[in-house]
Design a protein around this motif. Structure first.
Motif, PDB file in Angstrom:
ATOM      1  N   GLY A   1     -38.556  36.629  59.070  1.00 38.33           N
ATOM      2  CA  GLY A   1     -38.876  35.524  59.953  1.00 38.33           C
ATOM      3  C   GLY A   1     -39.362  34.306  59.214  1.00 38.33           C
ATOM      4  O   GLY A   1     -39.400  34.257  57.982  1.00 38.33           O
ATOM      5  N   ASN A   2     -39.769  33.327  60.006  1.00 36.73           N
ATOM      6  CA  ASN A   2     -40.276  32.071  59.450  1.00 36.73           C
ATOM      7  C   ASN A   2     -41.391  31.483  60.308  1.00 36.73           C
ATOM      8  O   ASN A   2     -41.745  30.321  60.147  1.00 36.73           O
ATOM      9  CB  ASN A   2     -39.136  31.053  59.306  1.00 36.73           C
TER      10      ASN A   2
ATOM     11  N   LEU B   1     -35.865  30.491  55.850  1.00 32.21           N
ATOM     12  CA  LEU B   1     -37.131  29.780  55.761  1.00 32.21           C
ATOM     13  C   LEU B   1     -36.907  28.269  55.693  1.00 32.21           C
ATOM     14  O   LEU B   1     -37.824  27.496  55.910  1.00 32.21           O
ATOM     15  CB  LEU B   1     -37.909  30.242  54.525  1.00 32.21           C
ATOM     16  N   ALA B   2     -35.682  27.864  55.426  1.00 36.63           N
ATOM     17  CA  ALA B   2     -35.357  26.440  55.302  1.00 36.63           C
ATOM     18  C   ALA B   2     -34.855  25.852  56.626  1.00 36.63           C
ATOM     19  O   ALA B   2     -35.187  24.724  56.975  1.00 36.63           O
ATOM     20  CB  ALA B   2     -34.315  26.230  54.210  1.00 36.63           C
TER      21      ALA B   2
ATOM     22  N   ALA C   1     -48.641  30.373  46.490  1.00 34.37           N
ATOM     23  CA  ALA C   1     -49.258  31.441  47.287  1.00 34.37           C
ATOM     24  C   ALA C   1     -49.452  32.737  46.521  1.00 34.37           C
ATOM     25  O   ALA C   1     -50.296  33.553  46.904  1.00 34.37           O
ATOM     26  CB  ALA C   1     -48.400  31.723  48.524  1.00 34.37           C
ATOM     27  N   ASP C   2     -48.707  32.953  45.463  1.00 32.95           N
ATOM     28  CA  ASP C   2     -48.737  34.248  44.787  1.00 32.95           C
ATOM     29  C   ASP C   2     -50.134  34.563  44.258  1.00 32.95           C
ATOM     30  O   ASP C   2     -50.832  33.687  43.731  1.00 32.95           O
ATOM     31  CB  ASP C   2     -47.733  34.274  43.637  1.00 32.95           C
ATOM     32  N   VAL C   3     -50.537  35.794  44.442  1.00 32.57           N
ATOM     33  CA  VAL C   3     -51.768  36.319  43.854  1.00 32.57           C
ATOM     34  C   VAL C   3     -51.348  37.331  42.795  1.00 32.57           C
ATOM     35  O   VAL C   3     -50.716  38.342  43.110  1.00 32.57           O
ATOM     36  CB  VAL C   3     -52.657  36.988  44.922  1.00 32.57           C
ATOM     37  N   GLU C   4     -51.672  37.044  41.551  1.00 34.10           N
ATOM     38  CA  GLU C   4     -51.231  37.879  40.439  1.00 34.10           C
ATOM     39  C   GLU C   4     -52.280  38.933  40.123  1.00 34.10           C
ATOM     40  O   GLU C   4     -53.456  38.613  39.957  1.00 34.10           O
ATOM     41  CB  GLU C   4     -50.963  37.010  39.211  1.00 34.10           C
ATOM     42  N   ILE C   5     -51.829  40.171  40.053  1.00 32.82           N
ATOM     43  CA  ILE C   5     -52.725  41.292  39.784  1.00 32.82           C
ATOM     44  C   ILE C   5     -52.151  42.119  38.643  1.00 32.82           C
ATOM     45  O   ILE C   5     -50.994  42.538  38.695  1.00 32.82           O
ATOM     46  CB  ILE C   5     -52.886  42.186  41.033  1.00 32.82           C
ATOM     47  N   GLU C   6     -52.945  42.333  37.622  1.00 31.52           N
ATOM     48  CA  GLU C   6     -52.582  43.259  36.550  1.00 31.52           C
ATOM     49  C   GLU C   6     -53.445  44.495  36.710  1.00 31.52           C
ATOM     50  O   GLU C   6     -54.653  44.462  36.506  1.00 31.52           O
ATOM     51  CB  GLU C   6     -52.796  42.616  35.178  1.00 31.52           C
TER      52      GLU C   6
ATOM     53  N   ASN D   1     -46.926  34.621  55.570  1.00 33.33           N
ATOM     54  CA  ASN D   1     -46.063  33.444  55.656  1.00 33.33           C
ATOM     55  C   ASN D   1     -45.179  33.470  56.891  1.00 33.33           C
ATOM     56  O   ASN D   1     -44.960  32.442  57.528  1.00 33.33           O
ATOM     57  CB  ASN D   1     -45.194  33.332  54.403  1.00 33.33           C
ATOM     58  N   ILE D   2     -44.667  34.643  57.269  1.00 30.95           N
ATOM     59  CA  ILE D   2     -43.716  34.668  58.379  1.00 30.95           C
ATOM     60  C   ILE D   2     -44.388  34.820  59.738  1.00 30.95           C
ATOM     61  O   ILE D   2     -43.720  34.701  60.773  1.00 30.95           O
ATOM     62  CB  ILE D   2     -42.656  35.776  58.207  1.00 30.95           C
ATOM     63  N   MET D   3     -45.699  35.068  59.780  1.00 31.86           N
ATOM     64  CA  MET D   3     -46.346  35.251  61.078  1.00 31.86           C
ATOM     65  C   MET D   3     -46.826  33.944  61.696  1.00 31.86           C
ATOM     66  O   MET D   3     -47.308  33.935  62.830  1.00 31.86           O
ATOM     67  CB  MET D   3     -47.536  36.215  60.957  1.00 31.86           C
TER      68      MET D   3
END
Length: 783
Positions: free
Chosen positions: A32-33, A133-134, A301-306, A324-326
């Motif tokens: 969705g978008n 999304l566009a 938006a990305d949350v980077e986790i190692e 994002n899609i909600m």
């Protein structure tokens, strides 16, 4: 069909098909978008399948005795294939090389397999599907079929199916069907009660001409039936491009016409132009445009986790995908449903989930989206006024469940069966769970604290705060025997406890609303003159502020007893204690009601979810740390976490209190609410609030992000098995990047004005001239 590059940490794969548990995958892989969301049902049909397509704002009441809900719109995802007269289905014949792949990075789902019919005809089938999304009105699919064992006659039946229901309730009229230019299928319908016009268009294109093409019009269904003769080694490809438009689209709305239009002809006209424009792009062109839009989203938006467990990173991205899609970003007429728009659960209604569990994410990453969510509450004030008046109160008493702006209270009256009485259990949340009005006030405070949006306060925020406080000023009850104000007969966040008195969470957030509203009134003349002028026409603001402070000052606010415990409510600590280990170890939820009736559970010291713990979360400096930790441990031990709202909030506090193993376990539980192994946990849709909780666990828990008193602060609570956590955030119009490592935290200034903050109590600032601050501080030091 074009080959794709798949990146680790971004994709989810299934190597086997389970027809008994399709509902969960339909929900968690939903696409969705925010304007339109589609459940990810298989192309072909199965028993138990729940196709679902939902467009924002289209709420409707199917029958007079039902509540309004988001209707399940006509479906365009079904594509029926027949191979030499045998219907393609994975539960008949045999299949091999099955692969279903969900790409979180692009929102695309791909499926492939080799299927052999009961008669022995083998074909390779591969499909891809997305919601753009566009171009937010577009749903697109592409399909490739190749004969493997010999020539086959292939039949393809595909189009628009309006036989969808919401658990049996039909929301749409049959409508008009038309074939345009021999290639475009168009269906015009409208909702039965709210009269929202809806237009659906779709067009098919093939790599080879069909031997036959026949339009099939039936009641509530309009499809094309194509026939092809396939030779081995010559695959056939098909693109199916579809568009959805409704009379409540933003392009039809204005300040005077919030409800959009009722003119079906205009909606059809816009849809006609849309399908003509986008179908020429083909699936690949549409996909590339959508992929680029997703790329722009992930860039910030990305949350980077190692972590030592790749699940931690994948689970975070899964949550961010759904966050994002909600939401239809910037659409002030829509809230967020408790299931987003991924299923029929909770009928698309908005709860306190939005302000408490989701708003922190949006306010701290996309303030414009957070503002729109609060403007939705402002536009819903007429329904809140009506509910207050119906119940004998003043101000705005916000509905426990909200839908369209003027729907008012939309909570159903009855729910599941009581195991003891056999009767349907009354749903009392819409009657007794009043804290939502304070939760919304807290949301206004939160948004203003982290954004400094003065224009919002002038236009919307001040009025929301005042009207919420007017409700609480009329709701509290003066008790002559104790000479204090109390709040009796409510349901707090713990919904296993009904008809309780002085729920601590409710009392404290009510007092906060009253006090904060009084402070806002004092500041109004200078800071928010327009709001002051408008509200002064209705009220004597000086008297109102005095009334609010008198109520707040006289409010009973439960404090710690001699044993350090703060009563969750007047009754809780006197309830019977029972062994809860059986129910805490169950994979599902609400298993306690297999042994207890609803009234019986109300008499046991057991909680559904965070309640007093929720108070410690929203007011972190309310009690001394040792008192707060004592209460956290006590109440967590009596909580079944039978709500998706629970694990994440406990996880934040566990991180604050240095309970590292518990904090990480709670984070993973929050992810697994939808993304875990339970095959039925998400049948009716994903859990929106849990997605917000996942982000809050990382940012507010492990990175210690706080905004108390309008001051930004961080603390290092990184789990020992994580090597790095990094995310972007917004603060007072500036953009920051936060990186947490085992022995240090770094805050980088990306844009905007200088920002001051603390890390583990030490003061820092960053700016364009001094773009980075680094604090050497280990997680153990912070604890």
């Amino acid at each position: 069909m074009k080959e794709r590059t798949w990146l680790p940490g971004w994709t989810v794969e299934r190597r086997a098909f389970d027809p008994a548990h399709t509902a969960k995958t339909e929900s968690i892989y939903a696409q969705g978008n925010g304007y339109i969301n589609v459940r990810c049902a298989e192309d072909e049909r199965y028993v138990g399948q729940t196709r679902g397509t939902f467009a924002t704002l289209t709420f409707n009441k199917a029958l007079p005795d039902e509540v309004t809900e988001l209707p399940n719109l006509p479906d365009v995802t079904a594509i029926d294939l027949t191979v030499n007269g045998e219907r393609f289905s994975l539960d008949r014949g045999t299949y091999r090389d099955y692969l279903s792949r969900f790409d979180i990075r692009t929102g695309e789902v791909e499926r492939s397999c080799v299927w052999t019919s009961p008669a022995g005809d083998a074909v390779r089938i591969r499909s891809r599907r997305m919601v753009s999304l566009a171009q937010k009105h577009v749903v697109a699919a592409t399909l490739e079929i190749e004969a493997l064992s010999g020539p086959v006659r292939l039949m393809v039946e595909s189009g628009i199916d309006a036989r969808m229901t919401n658990s049996g309730s039909q929301h749409l009229h049959d409508g008009e069907k038309r074939l345009i230019d021999g290639r475009i299928l168009r269906m015009a319908t409208r909702t039965s009660e709210s009269r929202v016009p809806i237009a659906i268009h779709c067009e098919h294109s093939f790599s080879a001409d069909p031997a036959r093409a026949l339009p099939v019009m039936q009641r509530r269904r309009f499809v094309m039936r194509y026939a092809f003769d396939l030779e081995p080694g010559v695959p056939l490809s098909m693109d199916k491009i579809s568009c959805y438009h409704t009379g409540r689209d933003r392009s039809f709305a204005s300040a005077e016409r919030l409800g959009g239009i009722k003119d079906s002809a205009r909606v059809l006209q816009v849809g006609d132009a849309c399908i003509t424009s986008v179908s020429s792009m083909g699936y690949e062109g549409l996909f590339e445009a959508s992929r680029a839009a997703w790329e722009r989203y992930w860039a910030h938006a990305d949350v980077e986790i190692e972590s030592d467990d790749p699940f931690d990173q994948l689970g975070m991205r899964f949550a961010l995908y759904h966050l994002n899609i909600m939401i239809d970003r910037g659409e002030p007429r829509a809230g967020i449903g408790a299931k987003g728009m991924t299923g029929e659960g909770y009928k698309g209604h908005s709860f306190w989930d939005t302000e408490i569990f989701l708003l922190p994410y949006y306010a701290l990453t996309d303030p414009a989206a957070a503002r729109a969510l609060l403007v939705y509450r402002y536009l819903s004030l007429p329904g809140a006024y009506a509910k207050a008046q119906e119940n004998g109160y003043e101000g705005a008493m916000f509905p426990w469940e909200s839908a369209w702006l003027d729907d008012g209270e939309t909570t159903p009256l009855f729910g599941a069966a009581d195991i003891v009485t056999g009767e349907s259990i009354p749903i009392l949340t819409g009657v007794l769970e009043h804290h939502i009005t304070a939760d919304i006030a807290w949301g206004v405070y939160l948004y203003h604290a982290v954004t400094g949006d003065e224009e919002f306060m002038d236009r919307y925020g001040c009025e929301l705060m005042v009207e919420c406080a007017r409700f609480w000023a009329s709701r509290v009850e003066w008790k002559p025997e104790t000479r204090r104000y109390e709040i009796t007969n409510v349901i707090g966040p713990d919904e296993y406890k009904e008809h309780v008195d002085n729920n601590a969470f409710t009392n404290y957030v009510a007092a906060f609303t009253l006090t904060h509203a009084a402070d806002i009134i004092d500041a109004m003349p200078k800071r928010w003159p327009d709001a002051c002028e408008q509200l002064s026409r209705r009220y004597n603001l000086h008297e109102l502020a005095a009334k609010f402070r008198e109520r707040a000052g006289g409010m009973y606010l439960p404090g710690p007893r001699e044993d350090g415990l703060v009563p969750q409510n007047d009754q809780y600590l006197d309830l019977a204690e029972v062994d809860l280990s059986k129910y805490r170890s169950e994979a599902g939820v609400s298993s306690i009601f297999e042994d207890y009736g609803w009234e019986e559970a109300n008499k046991v010291m057991v909680s559904k979810q965070a309640d007093l713990v929720m108070l410690l979360r929203v007011m972190p400096d309310l009690f001394e740390p040792e008192v707060a930790k004592r209460n956290f441990v006590f109440y967590e031990g009596r909580c079944l976490h039978d709500s998706s709202l629970s694990h994440g909030q406990h996880g934040i506090l566990a991180a604050w209190f240095g309970l590292e193993d518990m904090a990480l376990d709670m984070y993973r539980h929050a992810v697994r609410v939808d993304f875990g192994e339970n095959p039925t946990s998400s049948d009716e849709g994903i859990h929106s609030a849990s997605m917000g909780n996942v982000w809050q666990c990382a940012a507010c828990g492990f990175a210690g992000l706080m905004w108390e008193h309008g001051e930004l602060s961080f603390a290092n609570h990184l789990p020992g098995t994580w090597k790095r956590l990094a995310f972007e955030m917004s603060w007072q119009g500036s953009r920051l990047r936060v990186t947490v490592e085992p022995d240090a935290m770094t805050v980088e200034h990306l844009s905007g004005a200088p920002v001051s903050f603390t890390i583990d109590g030490r003061a820092f600032s960053v700016s364009h001239e001094e773009p980075q601050a680094r604090c050497v501080c280990g997680a153990g030091d912070a604890a």
